[in-house]
Design a protein around this motif. Structure first.
Motif, PDB file in Angstrom:
ATOM      1  N   CYS A 196       0.832  -1.208   0.000  1.00 27.93           N
ATOM      2  CA  CYS A 196       0.000   0.000   0.000  1.00 27.93           C
ATOM      3  C   CYS A 196       0.865   1.255   0.000  1.00 27.93           C
ATOM      4  N   LYS A 198      -1.691   4.946  -6.897  1.00 32.96           N
ATOM      5  CA  LYS A 198      -2.606   3.905  -7.365  1.00 32.96           C
ATOM      6  C   LYS A 198      -3.658   3.630  -6.299  1.00 32.96           C
ATOM      7  N   ASN A 199      -4.667   2.867  -6.679  1.00 30.87           N
ATOM      8  CA  ASN A 199      -5.780   2.559  -5.779  1.00 30.87           C
ATOM      9  C   ASN A 199      -5.353   1.500  -4.759  1.00 30.87           C
ATOM     10  N   SER A 254      -7.591   0.608  -2.151  1.00 31.94           N
ATOM     11  CA  SER A 254      -8.819   0.394  -1.370  1.00 31.94           C
ATOM     12  C   SER A 254      -8.965  -1.047  -0.904  1.00 31.94           C
ATOM     13  N   GLU A 301      -9.907   8.355   4.906  1.00 32.40           N
ATOM     14  CA  GLU A 301     -10.937   7.622   4.171  1.00 32.40           C
ATOM     15  C   GLU A 301     -11.981   7.019   5.123  1.00 32.40           C
TER      16      GLU A 301
END
Length: 1830
Positions: free
Chosen positions: A664, A672-673, A675, A742
């Motif tokens: 991550c 980049k993602n 999630s 988030e």
């Protein structure tokens, strides 16, 4: 200028760096290095830009001085010191003189001290080693430096070695090391050995120093081993630097002779002049083998150059290196306590020899032949390849490798043919291995080395059974690592010699062998093959990985492959995991991976999870597939009872979370993602938190806390972390902040904190400690109230917590008081110590009260808080003065003792900040502990004049009298009253906790204050009193740990009196043994007296000293050897008994093994002689000590298959313990002088001597004449009338049978047996001979040809088995020999043996009709086993019929037992078992004996599970069961239950349905059996019945109108829900076999093997999917979920009976978690209601209305309860009690079902919403209900 302003001038922002460096700890190093790197870059940039030139010189010098001081203090850590040294670089040239001066000053400060401390000496040593400037400083001031060293050494030299303190011993080591560094960095050594040197002051100083070093070598026994080793190296280094090789060699031998010969006086002149030494004469007869001499030789070998070692004097026949060899060999053959250093020396010698061999022009190869190096070394290798000394076996393997290397070098130079066995050293070694039994561990070390020098084809040719042996090794944990090394060597040879087609070669050679290991039913073999062989294969031969994975996949996708699927699946997972770890390649087959994740095998599941979590790429992103699989299966793996599985799960998740963190961070940098990774972590931590709710079992909570710890350790960065490895990088802060933005990863929310606070109230100490650790380490304090806690301030919250903590501390229950103490410590640390909060606390009859006075007070807050706790102890102790019975219930004392102790000793930095005030508190607490202990002892003794250590009966009488005195109506009864339980627990727990408190408080006691010696003396007397007089094991063990801590504190004390106190305690304890000071009240095994001695000597051993051990052993050997008094006084224990018990405790301590090994021989002699004592107590104590000695000599007994695998040969035994064989022979001679046929005249030494001999392994060579002598004497004992003695003698005889003469020994034994009936007086001899034959065949491997030869001779002696006169035991042994021979050579019986079979059968018939004889049952079982396993089927069929129809019940029971074993082996076909089933049914109609009936019925069930049952046979069983269904008793009834299921299933399969009444009755019996908590036979039978016919009944298509069928389904469902949650693993596993066969629409988990935790959910899914329409099913689910008024009863009972019993019954077992079960029930009811609504069919849920009418009142009661007892208590209240919470949850969940069904009033709905929204209920429960409801 101040340092802060100096740092400002240098633009350095880190103002704390120097202070932190001066007081750094090991865990600070990593962060200090990072901070120093930042400063170094700042200075480097400034230097490049020229800014440093602007700095004033005085400022720069002040900065440099500070840096140099830090450098000096950090020199222990090389990394840190180098990093500090970098700060000097910009000024290294400009300020060179200043740096030199400052370093010189630092060294001078140390060298001017009279008694420098070890830290300063170590710093000087490290500076000498790593800093050239310091070396220059020392060399410039060499004379004064040497004088200082000389003075320091002479001061230490004035003391005897044993009198040196730990500090002085460390100083001595540091000084010797400094001298070695000086010699290495200068030419001082040559100064000493130079004969032309004038004798100036420097030389005199050096000679004085060398004399001290020589004294260390000469008197090595008293010095620490590492100091003697260093002294040997130092002295030898000086010798090696002499002006000529001749002087070096001469000086060495002169010194060596002085060390060995006490008549020779050492002189420094011997080091300067050459003298001829005739080594053959001078070395001959040297007996002294000391550590100092070994270290001298080791030093000369290490320090000498190859030229020196190859020195060949004019008058010497050998080289110097070869002259050293006999000396080294002598050491290796000498005392066992020197073996480690001796073999280490031999290894060094061979390393030097291999270097010398390379110097062909200097080395004389003929010297090798003269010294016979190879044969001597080989013999040493064979004798020590399984040495009992730690690490010697590994050294021997390395020595053998170097031996072969040297041999090959010589062979190549002399061109010797290595194919000639006589000239091939490797070939000779292989010949030795051929004759060595497979279970000898040492042979595999040698074989692994041999594979580097010999082709594997040659090894396979010479040893064709090697693969079988390796596989057998893999079935044991003891041999598996060595076998793995051998296999790895084979692989390395394949890779080396077949680089192109390694896969083909491996598959041809090893595939079958590896597959047999992988699919074996032997769990150890399968596990070790996966762990060792698969890993090695794929690492050494990577191409094999894909081949093996494809091969296993093909097997798994092939129907009826014939291989066990679970084992193959496990192997596939392991192979896939290793491939991924090695190559990064994922397992592509998701179907197989998912099946493995649901497997019933825990090892398979653990490996499958590891396959997902591990990867070669440490920052690989979590894939969507893996994330989905983990989220699917992890909830099922939280409640696992297996600790290894939990450990594997934790390790895998730790790797996965590190992967997620690193990936991550990388993805975040690349924008980049991330999630998926964030969502998985969020889900994981929520899963863990929610599963910590009240009602969760220990296993679930333990797993969740483990995972939470891993989550926080991996993702939460801590500036003050003490981790030295695997620490969380600071960059993790970026990731956590991103996740919080988030709205994820709110790890430390208030609700999470509350969940962990609830875990503090768990009954398990481990759960309490783990949750407390997380709260202390990670969670923010002060704790902020949740936004929903209206009106609650932080002060209110902490007062609520502290009040609960103090009330728990005052609880009489141990777990509650422990919980309260932990919570008190948390509040003390986080609020009082760190935040300076001040509390006002009081203790009333209603409970504790507290309030916050100030939130930012002064330094006295800590002491005030502690004094308040101490006042509570005093207050609670006051109650005990008036009424001890009341005090035991209301004034526990121990809770406050724990709390106060933990607050003082476990709060970080408390001792540094409040040392003065705290010491007063500590002393007060110590005084209180002593008072508490004294009070408890008086209570148990009733404060009378009785002896100090009352017996348990006397304690019971004392407690009963206290209770009777306080309660007039009290009467004694046979059961323990509640008052008695409270009082006894109060005494024991207070004793234990006060002892532990004393141990911890001693550790923090300020030893510099006056009176400390007196206080410690008092503590010492308390410990001795408890350990020698107390009878309670828990108290003794608690006192042991405290006393151990106490001793450690004393040994490390700088206070001389305290340092000597352990010695005083030891001597005083030993002296009491011989002064009759110990009365018989001391408990069995000398109570805690051995603990005192063992603890002291083991603590001393950790500081590398053995003075007290030597003192203890000398005293103990003397005490145990004392003659007994003419008349024994029963009032006093025998001192000899205590001595033996203490010796036993010492020899049982693994930490003392190395130190005690030299004394084993003396201990064995002592024990053997003690066996003849007239006192039973001495004989009993000697037996216990003998058991420990046998374990110490031979290691844990290794029993494999039928026999014990003894690995220590007689030669090894005689080599390691040379005094024992002659002693044992003398004892046997004494025994044989008595009449061995007279039982009452047997010599007592026979048992220990024969036991020792029976533990010996196979003897390979007959070199010892002692073997023959032992063998001749043992043969005479084979005719002993004592049965056990014959067995022991036979085992001892087998140990004396050499491998080479094994066949001859077997023939000789058989010849000793007459071919016709012998006289009865020879039967004992006959039995002893047969036992020898049996044991040889069991333990030794013999060839088929030899077995045939033995069989032929046995046939001629068939009268033994057939003659009625012969004793049954003899016949049994004869048959055992026959059976073993048939197993070795199946065809050896032959047609000629039929007559023998008939005679055996005739004998069996005779015994069936004759009278009962001793041993008849043993013989019968042996006969049946022999006859059933050695004949063809036709013969067996007839024989079975005759045996089962006969009259001998023993024969019939034996027959059933043998059939069960044969069924497990699967050697007979299904049709044959069908015939056996018919026989059994025929027998069932005639027999009435319950045991036999039960065994027959169980066998029928087993046959059905394995081979099925024919319809005709099943009908017969059904008829039998209907006629006898209620006539069984106990286990027979249970077996009938399972057999009936066979008949019912057959009826359903053939469309002949059983009558509804019979079926309902049977289902009721199954349900009743599943509830029999105390009888596992019935529960197992119920599980078997369900597996057989559960599917047929529960999945058949019945009419909805068939109410009886629905009732049957309900009963079987209830039975299954009980069985899949059973505490017994076997029952759960059996019940789970049904679950895969319950098919229904929409089933997502469908595999033949499922783990137990899925069973409950799948069972409910089946029920609500298949029977949603059934009112009976819905009604049952409602009853399981909710019963009207149950919540009232539950809460009322809990409130009225609270704390009335000390030990309350557990609410739930491990598998039954009522709260979680209710959630499953709710899901099913919700599904049914939803489905009924979808299909507009509401008939089945009408049953909800009746209980629904009562719900309103129950909800009102719950609401009232919450408002009174929960509201305003946000964390701790009655609402978190498991029973109450479960009852409330039932009401809520049922109410939600009614809401779903629209059958509830609006008022009740609002009540439910109000309760669920109440923030004072456990947040995890509220979240869980909300999640499943939505």
């Amino acid at each position: 200028m101040t340092m802060e302003s100096i740092l400002d001038d240098l633009k350095i922002q880190d103002k704390q760096i120097f202070e932190d460096l001066l007081g750094y700890r090991s865990h600070d190093i990593h962060r200090l290095l990072k901070r120093l790197d930042v400063i170094h870059k700042i200075l480097q940039d400034a230097d490049q830009k020229g800014h440093l030139k602007d700095i004033v010189q005085t400022t720069a010098q002040q900065f440099l001085k500070q840096v140099l001081q830090c450098y000096y203090s950090c020199i222990d850590s090389l990394k840190l010191a180098r990093s500090v040294e970098k700060l000097l670089q910009p000024w290294r040239v400009v300020q060179k003189d200043y740096i030199y001066t400052e370093l010189s000053t630092l060294v001078t400060i140390v060298t001017t001290k009279e008694n420098p401390d070890v830290t300063s000496l170590t710093a000087v040593s490290n500076l000498l080693e790593h800093n050239a400037v310091v070396r220059d400083v020392v060399m410039e001031n060499l004379d004064s430096f040497l004088v200082w060293i000389e003075g320091s050494l002479l001061t230490l030299n004035n003391k005897s070695p044993s009198d040196l303190t730990t500090k002085e011993a460390r100083n001595l080591y540091a000084l010797v090391k400094i001298m070695l560094q000086l010699f290495q960095s200068s030419s001082l050594g040559m100064t000493i050995t130079n004969s032309d040197q004038s004798k100036d002051s420097c030389l005199q100083t050096l000679e004085s120093i060398m004399s001290v070093i020589y004294k260390i070598l000469d008197n090595s026994d008293g010095f620490a081993t590492d100091c003697v080793l260093l002294a040997g190296t130092t002295f030898s280094y000086v010798l090696s630097t002499a002006t000529s090789h001749a002087i070096s060699v001469s000086a060495f031998w002169s010194t060596f002779m002085c060390l060995h010969n006490p008549d020779l006086e050492f002189s420094m002149e011997n080091l300067r002049h050459f003298r001829n030494i005739c080594l053959d004469n001078d070395l001959h007869g040297l007996q002294t083998r000391s550590l100092g001499a070994v270290c001298l030789v080791k030093g000369i070998v290490a320090c000498s150059s190859t030229e020196l070692l190859c020195y060949h004097g004019n008058n010497q026949s050998n080289l110097f290196i070869t002259d050293l060899f006999p000396v080294i060999i002598g050491y290796c053959s000498g005392p066992i306590n020197l073996h480690f250093h001796s073999f280490n020396l031999l290894l060094s010698w061979f390393k030097k020899l291999s270097m010398c061999l390379a110097l062909g022009e200097l080395f004389h190869f003929e010297d090798i032949g003269r010294c016979d190096i190879f044969s001597h070394t080989l013999n040493l290798v064979y004798l020590n390849w399984d040495s009992p000394v730690d690490d010697v076996a590994e050294l021997v393997g390395e020595i053998f490798r170097l031996l072969l290397e040297c041999w090959n070098t010589i062979a190549a130079k002399h061109k010797i043919s290595l194919n000639d066995i006589d000239n091939d050293l490797a070939g000779k070694a292989l010949s030795k291995l051929e004759t060595t039994p497979w279970y000898v561990k040492g042979k595999y070390r040698i074989l692994a080395v041999l594979l580097s020098y010999m082709d594997q084809e040659k090894i396979f040719t010479r040893c064709p059974e090697i693969q079988q042996h390796l596989r057998r090794c893999m079935s044991t944990n003891y041999l598996a690592p060595c076998a793995a090394d051998v296999y790895k060597s084979f692989l390395q040879q394949i890779r080396k010699r077949n680089s192109e087609d390694v896969t083909g070669v491996w598959s041809t050679t090893w595939l079958e062998c590896v597959m047999q290991g992988l699919i074996s039913n032997n769990i150890l073999l399968q596990s070790n093959t996966n762990h060792y062989w698969v890993q090695s294969t794929l690492k050494v031969l990577p191409p094999v990985g894909d081949f093996l994975q494809e091969h296993l996949s093909r097997v798994l996708y092939t129907e009826n492959s014939g291989l066990p699927r679970q084992q193959v699946l496990h192997a596939w997972v392991v192979v896939s995991k290793v491939i991924r770890n090695n190559t990064g390649k994922e397992a592509e087959d998701s179907l197989l991976l998912r099946e493995a994740l649901y497997s019933s095998c825990e090892e398979t599941r653990a490996e499958a999870i590891s396959l997902i979590c591990n990867s070669l790429r440490k920052a690989e992103c979590l894939s969507e597939r893996d994330c989905k699989l983990l989220m699917e299966i992890l909830p099922y793996n939280l409640k696992i009872d297996s600790a290894p599985f939990r450990q594997h799960l934790g390790a895998s998740m730790k790797k996965l979370l590190a992967r997620i963190r690193d990936s991550c961070l990388a993805e975040l940098k690349a924008k980049k993602n991330i999630s998926l990774g964030l969502a998985f972590v969020e889900w994981l931590q929520e899963l863990c938190i929610d599963n910590l709710m009240s009602g969760a079992c220990y296993q679930r909570r333990k797993t969740c806390l483990d995972l939470l710890t891993i989550v926080y350790d991996t993702l939460v960065y801590q500036t003050d972390s003490k981790q030295r490895k695997s620490f969380t990088p600071e960059s993790a802060l970026t990731l956590v902040n991103y996740a919080k933005n988030e709205d994820l990863w709110d790890f430390f929310s208030t609700s999470n904190t509350v969940c962990l606070l609830h875990c503090l109230s768990d009954g398990a100490d481990e759960i309490q400690e783990m949750s407390a650790s997380l709260l202390m380490k990670y969670f923010p304090w002060p704790l902020s109230p949740d936004c929903s806690w209206v009106g609650t301030t932080p002060e209110d919250l902490v007062c609520h917590l502290l009040t609960h903590a103090l009330n728990c501390c005052n609880s009489p229950k141990a777990s509650e008081s422990q919980s309260g103490a932990l919570l008190t410590k948390i509040i003390f640390t986080k609020y009082v110590v760190e935040q300076r909060w001040t509390f006002e606390m009081s203790l009333t009859k209603e409970g504790a009260c507290c309030s916050v006075l100030t939130t930012h007070a002064g330094d006295d807050t800590v002491v005030l808080f502690l004094r308040a706790l101490i006042s509570f102890i005093v207050e609670t102790m006051e109650t005990s003065k008036t009424n001890v019975v009341l005090a035991s219930k209301t004034s526990s004392v121990h809770g406050f003792v724990i709390a106060c102790t933990r607050c003082i000793t476990e709060s970080s930095d408390l001792l540094y900040k409040h040392a003065g005030d705290l010491d007063v508190v500590v002393k007060e607490m110590i005084a209180l502990d002593i008072v508490i202990i004294d009070t408890m002892l008086k209570v148990m003794a009733r404060d009378s004049e009785m002896e100090l250590c009352p017996s348990f009966a006397e304690i019971g009488s004392a407690l009963e009298s206290w209770i009777a005195e306080s309660e007039d109506s009290y009467t004694e009864s046979t059961s323990l009253s509640t008052e008695y339980q409270y009082l006894l627990s109060w005494c024991w727990i207070n004793l234990k906790e006060s002892c532990k408190s004393l141990g911890h408080l001693t550790d923090v006691l300020d030893q510099t204050k006056e009176g400390v010696v007196e206080i410690v003396n008092k503590i010492s007397l308390v410990f001795q009193n408890i350990l020698t007089n107390c009878r309670h094991k828990g108290v003794i063990e608690g006192c042991r740990s405290a006393f151990s801590r106490f001793c450690f504190t004393l040994f490390t004390s700088s206070h001389e009196e305290l340092n000597q106190m352990p010695e005083h305690i030891l001597k005083e304890s030993l002296s009491t043994l011989v002064t009759k000071a110990t009365s018989t009240s001391t408990t069995r095994m000398s109570a805690g007296l051995p603990i005192i001695i063992q603890t002291i000597v083991s603590c001393e051993r950790k500081y590398k000293k053995t003075k007290l051990l030597q003192t203890a052993l000398d005293s103990l050997f003397h005490i145990t050897s004392l003659p007994l008094a003419a008349q024994l006084d029963d009032k006093f224990d025998l001192p000899q008994v205590h001595g033996l018990n203490i010796l036993n405790s010492l020899y049982s301590d693994s930490s003392l093994t190395a130190s005690l090994t030299p004394y084993i021989e003396g201990a064995v002699k002592l024990v053997v002689e003690s066996f003849g004592s007239p006192a039973w107590a001495i004989r009993n104590a000697a037996t216990r000590l003998f058991s420990s000695l046998v374990t110490k000599i031979f290691g844990p007994r290794k029993s494999l298959e039928e026999g014990a695998c003894n690995t220590l040969s007689f030669q090894e035994f005689a080599s390691h313990y040379p005094e024992l064989p002659p002693f044992m022979l003398s004892q046997l001679d004494k025994a044989l002088r008595t009449d061995i046929n007279s039982v009452d005249k047997l010599h007592p030494s026979l048992f220990p001597v024969l036991t020792l001999l029976s533990h010996l392994g196979p003897t390979v060579q007959h070199q010892h004449s002692q073997i023959t002598e032992f063998k001749n004497r043992i043969q005479l004992l084979l005719s002993s009338p004592v049965y056990y003695l014959r067995h022991l003698s036979a085992s001892a005889f087998v140990a004396m049978v050499t491998v080479q003469y094994m066949r001859d020994s077997l023939i000789d034994l058989l010849k000793d047996i007459p071919e016709s009936l012998c006289s009865s007086h020879l039967y004992n001899r006959l039995h002893g001979t047969l036992l020898c034959l049996e044991k040889i065949l069991i333990i030794r491997d013999i060839s088929a040809s030899v077995s045939v030869e033995i069989m032929e001779m046995l046939k001629t002696r068939a009268w033994i088995a057939s003659d009625p006169v012969v004793c049954p035991f003899i016949k049994h042994t004869y048959l055992a020999v026959l059976r073993k021979l048939i197993h070795i050579s199946p065809g050896s019986l032959g047609s000629a043996g039929q007559d023998l079979v008939m005679r055996i059968q005739k004998s069996a018939s005779y015994y069936c009709q004759g009278r009962v004889n001793l041993g008849q049952r043993v013989l019968t079982e042996s006969l049946v086993q022999y006859l059933l396993t050695s004949q063809d089927w036709d013969t067996v069929d007839k024989l079975l019929h005759n045996l089962l129809q006969g009259f001998d019940m023993d024969a019939k029971l034996a027959c059933i037992s043998v059939l069960e074993h044969v069924l497990e082996s699967r050697t007979w076909q299904s049709c044959q078992w069908g015939s056996i089933q018919e026989m059994l049914i025929e027998v069932l109609h005639k027999e009435t004996y319950p045991v036999f009936l039960t065994n027959c019925l169980s066998l029928l069930v087993s046959i059905d599970n394995t081979h099925g049952t024919s319809p005709n046979t099943a009908d017969q069983l059904y008829t039998y069961c209907r006629n006898h269904g209620d006539g069984g008793q106990g286990n027979t009834d249970a077996a009938l239950l399972a057999v009936t299921a066979i008949g019912i299933k057959n009826c359903i399969d053939t469309s002949r349905l059983p009558s509804p009444d019979f079926l309902c009755q049977w289902c009721e019996r199954v349900l009743k059996a599943s509830r029999m908590a105390g009888d596992e036979h019935f529960r197992l039978a119920a599980a078997q019945a369900m597996v057989i016919t559960g599917q047929a009944i529960m999945t058949s298509s019945w009419s909805p109108e068939d109410v009886s069928h629905q009732n049957c389904v309900v009963k079987l469902f209830q039975a299954m829900s009980n069985l899949v949650q059973d505490d017994d693993t076997e029952i759960r596993v059996m019940a789970m076999k049904l679950i895969p066969h319950l098919c229904y629409n929409g089933r997502k988990i469908q595999y033949n093997s499922l783990q137990c935790n899925t069973g409950y959910q799948l069972l409910f899914e089946f029920l609500h999917t298949s029977y949603w329409w059934s009112e009976a099913v819905v009604s049952t689910l409602v009853q399981l979920l909710y019963r009207p008024k149950d919540v009232r009863t539950c809460i009322t009972n809990k409130m009225t009976t609270c704390n009335q019993q000390l030990f309350e019954q557990e609410d739930d077992s491990f598998c039954i978690e009522s709260l979680f079960s209710r959630l499953h029930i709710y899901k099913s009811l919700k599904f049914i209601v939803s489905l009924c609504g979808d299909r507009q069919s509401y008939a089945s849920i009408e049953c909800l209305r009746k209980p629904g009418k009562c719900l309103h009142d129950d909800l009102a009661f719950v609401t009232d309860f919450i408002s009174k007892h929960v509201q305003g208590r946000p964390v701790y209240s009655l609402g978190m009690d498991t029973t109450i919470l479960s009852a409330i949850t039932s009401c809520l969940l049922f109410g939600l079902v009614l809401v779903e069904a629209k059958m509830i009033s609006e008022e009740s709905h609002q009540q439910i919403q109000a309760i669920l929204s109440n923030s004072n209920l456990p947040p995890a429960l509220r979240r869980t209900i909300h999640r499943i409801h939505s």
